[in-house]
Design an enzyme around this catalytic site. Sequence first.
Site, PDB file in Angstrom:
ATOM      1  N   GLY A 144       0.804  -1.223   0.000  1.00 27.69           N
ATOM      2  CA  GLY A 144       0.000   0.000   0.000  1.00 27.69           C
ATOM      3  C   GLY A 144       0.834   1.269   0.000  1.00 27.69           C
ATOM      4  CG  MET A 154       8.323   2.414   2.654  1.00 27.87           C
ATOM      5  SD  MET A 154       8.231   1.115   3.926  1.00 27.87           S
ATOM      6  CE  MET A 154       9.433   1.731   5.092  1.00 27.87           C
ATOM      7  CG  ASN A 179      10.383   5.448   2.378  1.00 28.59           C
ATOM      8  OD1 ASN A 179      10.879   4.378   2.667  1.00 28.59           O
ATOM      9  ND2 ASN A 179       9.532   5.601   1.368  1.00 28.59           N
ATOM     10  CD  GLU A 210       2.263   3.750   5.271  1.00 30.36           C
ATOM     11  OE1 GLU A 210       3.378   3.630   5.818  1.00 30.36           O
ATOM     12  OE2 GLU A 210       1.509   2.776   5.061  1.00 30.36           O
TER      13      GLU A 210
HETATM   14  N1  B3K Z   1       6.034  -0.621   6.507  1.00 28.56           N
HETATM   15  C1  B3K Z   1       5.469  -0.797   5.204  1.00 28.56           C
HETATM   16  C2  B3K Z   1       5.407  -2.222   4.760  1.00 28.56           C
HETATM   17  C3  B3K Z   1       6.657  -2.710   4.180  1.00 28.56           C
HETATM   18  C4  B3K Z   1       6.494  -4.065   3.559  1.00 28.56           C
HETATM   19  C5  B3K Z   1       7.794  -4.581   3.079  1.00 28.56           C
HETATM   20  N2  B3K Z   1       7.679  -5.825   2.377  1.00 28.56           N
HETATM   21  C6  B3K Z   1       4.112  -0.190   5.097  1.00 28.56           C
HETATM   22  C7  B3K Z   1       3.350  -0.074   6.360  1.00 28.56           C
HETATM   23  O1  B3K Z   1       3.041  -1.012   7.032  1.00 28.56           O
HETATM   24  O2  B3K Z   1       3.084   1.018   6.751  1.00 28.56           O
HETATM   25 ZN    ZN Z   2       2.758   0.142   8.787  1.00 25.94          ZN
END
Ligand code: B3K
Ligand code: ZN
Length: 889
Positions: free
Chosen positions: A267, A269, A271, A304
């Site tokens: 969905g 990420m 970052n 996010e």
């Molecule tokens: N942290 C990311 C998910 C990453 C998946 C990597 N295979 C999105 C989320 O959960 O917010």
């Molecule tokens: Zn998450």
Amino acid sequence: MKESQGKTVFLRDYQVPDFLIDETSLKVELFEDHTLVSAVLHMRRNPQSPNPQAALVLHGRQQELLEVAVNGRFLTDTEYQLDKEHLTINEVGDSFVFECRTRIHPETNTSLEGLYKSRVMFCTQCEAEGFRKITYYLDRPDVLSVFTTRIEADKNLYPVLLSNGNEMEQGDLGAGRHYAVWHDPFRKPAYLFALVAGDLRHVQDSFTTCTNRQISLKIYVEEKDLDKCEFAMGALKRAMRWDEEVYGREYDLDIFMIVAVDDFNMGAMENKGLNIFNSSCVLANPATTTDFSFGRIESIVAHEYFHNWSGNRVTCRDWFQLSLKEGFTVFRDAGFSADMGSRAVNRIEDVGFLRTVQFAEDAGPMAHSVRPESYMEISNFYTVTIYEKGSEVVRMISKLLGPELFRKGTDLYFDRYDGMAVTTEDFVSVMEEVSGIDLRQFRRWYTQAGTPILEVSRRYNADRQEYHLTFTQSCPPTPRQPEKKPFYIPVAAGLLNEKGQEMPMRFAGESAILTSRVLAVTEPQQTFTFVNVPQAPVPSLLREFSAPVKLKNDLTRDELMFLMSHDTDGFVRWDAGQQLALQVMQECMQQMKDGMVFEMDQRLVLAFEHVMRSSIDDPSMDKAMVANLLLLPSEAYMAELAETVDPEAIHEVREQVRKQLARQLRLIFAAVYNANTTAGSYTYNAEEVARRTLRNTVLNYLMTLEDAAWFNQAWLQFCSADNMTDESAALRAFLNNPCPANETLRKEMTVSFYAKWKHETLVVEQWLSMQSAAPVKDNLPGIKALMEHEAFDMRNPNKVRCVIGAFCNSNTVGFHAADGSGYHFLADQVITLNRINPQIASRQLTPLTRWRKYDTARQAKMKEQLQRILAEPELSPDVYEILSKSMDQ
Ligand code: B3K
Ligand code: ZN
């Protein structure tokens, strides 16, 4: 089996890193046929490491190493070792500068992990272990570093160059190239690194924080999507405010950016400062987006954003702790969504998903605890257990502590562990510390897999005016966990008298009068005795779904109807309706099996009628709740509950019951449809969403009547809708209820929808998914035809999910066709996807792994296909792990 395929990582082997990276400087030179990455890492030995002489072992994959230097001196081939996964240097000092230059190929990277190209733009996805495909590094979440990133690229093709933090510098390089330098002052693990380069436009806004800082907010998209950013921007601002108000969390950088990309494995990420989103999870406007997607977008944008604290400022020590950030952040976004809309309806929808998808995972070969003990490929552990069950566990903690103490706990957690990489144990300890509540037994929710079963029996003693509730808990074995210890199960409960009023719940010796309380079930079997109970009550149990368990009760259909109309708790009211419908459908299924006449218990009809009548008589009733009350349990949930699944019988009975309800209640269904039709133009707010949901829910019933007037009405809705919700619901009503009488219209509408929307990628995806998910038998040829359609692209995960995923997961009767054609089809697709994108391949595999739930003929056919995939020469670790686990259980 290849050696690398079977490697298992264990939590018990965790060791602190031998080295730390204080500063990371990257230079990324993007070209059309390759990319050069230069890294300068300021490193030192970790004073905590037990191995003061350890060699330097950096992670790295699929790169061509061009140069490597330590403290400015290039190393010769004999001074380092390279294998497929590592770069090792035996002799390094206590503190040094490591440098390397590598060549990578984002332009051919179809795994969409690391640096890759999504159509016209470059972007990254590093979580969990993608950074090691960009440069050699200590790619683990407990190594935190300050990043400076210089990007160089063609100025025409990639005018926008983004990375984490603040932009420090930009300029021309000559020869049509330019550069930008970004610096992120917050230490972070490599999985939060991001880079984007493309011909992007942006919309801009700003947010004033609680301490009066101005944050610049930017959403970057391709030019064609500039008209779809407004909603996400609003959602972002609402989330920022909510996190300040509810958790006291202020945003930290001066800029927050979101980028929409079309090719994305999941969905979105989180970052740092530069969230990257699957375009389907951020782009929206009323013409192209359904109400459902608006809601999803709002919660993903919030999710996010919330990670900035729960995940980024406080991160995970290792990937076994994934739920530390994911479970907690899902809990936070659920709280946000509840505050934005209807709390009860949000809860009902979340529980529906958990009980269907997570319970099935917990009962299958990939069952794992919220904090797993081992994995082969971490990408396989971004699961509903880590996310949704993890959120349920945090939710139980928050309820045990109450709002004030829980907030005290989260404040202490963020404060104490800011800038650190920690464990779920740290989280639980903080909660214990602020509350003084002993959570020792509670911790089993983190370590034991499987869904507990909680059976309840009741006894009323009229002479003594006592009421006894006896709970018996058990938990089925799961892989590598044959025996379970009892869980701490909080059961929120109330007792209703015959008038539907709450009765006092008093234990012997108590004077306080409580009309609802949380019973702590901690023993394998435990009885609660209430005194001064003047009459046998109807128990209302597991209010708000207070624990992720399967509750087995002996409520009669009359009692279920009573709870449906009288309980104060929205979840219990809805669940009583679900139980009633399940009982009725099970009875009908038995009639069908025994070749008897289909005779449906009229209490279900009465319950539906009552709900609809109340909604007409009392327009202030929450229509979203009404719509949920009118939904029969899904085929997937019925399958989850069955010992051995008979997909055809489930489908058949559910269809018959739907038709029967529609036939008997056609007038009132029609009245609800009409009462919820307005001439007004589209607005997105809770009330209007609820109205449209209800109207489209009843339309789906009315379509089963095979009545020309309703075909016409649905077609009219399709043509005249000013929004995607009503337009697509009308088409879906045809696709989900196909019959010879509507075939011409159905086909015409399907074609005209595509012709109208073929330039809107996200609408085309919905179009694919509506057709693939439709629960109809024998439509595999149709699915195969969709894969030949110009709109389909096997390299685009959204398209794969909308066709292959939708068919195999949502059309259970089609996928489980007795001849095994659905299984063969899925195996073919997994084999192809394994070479293109291992993460997507292994995700798609899930329905085949559930073979134990089916009859022996289907089991054999499913296993045959699993074997066929296993025989493939180049299996990715992702697919191999799922296969091997589902074969040997
Ligand atoms: N942290 C990311 C998910 C990453 C998946 C990597 N295979 C999105 C989320 O959960 O917010
Ligand atoms: Zn998450």
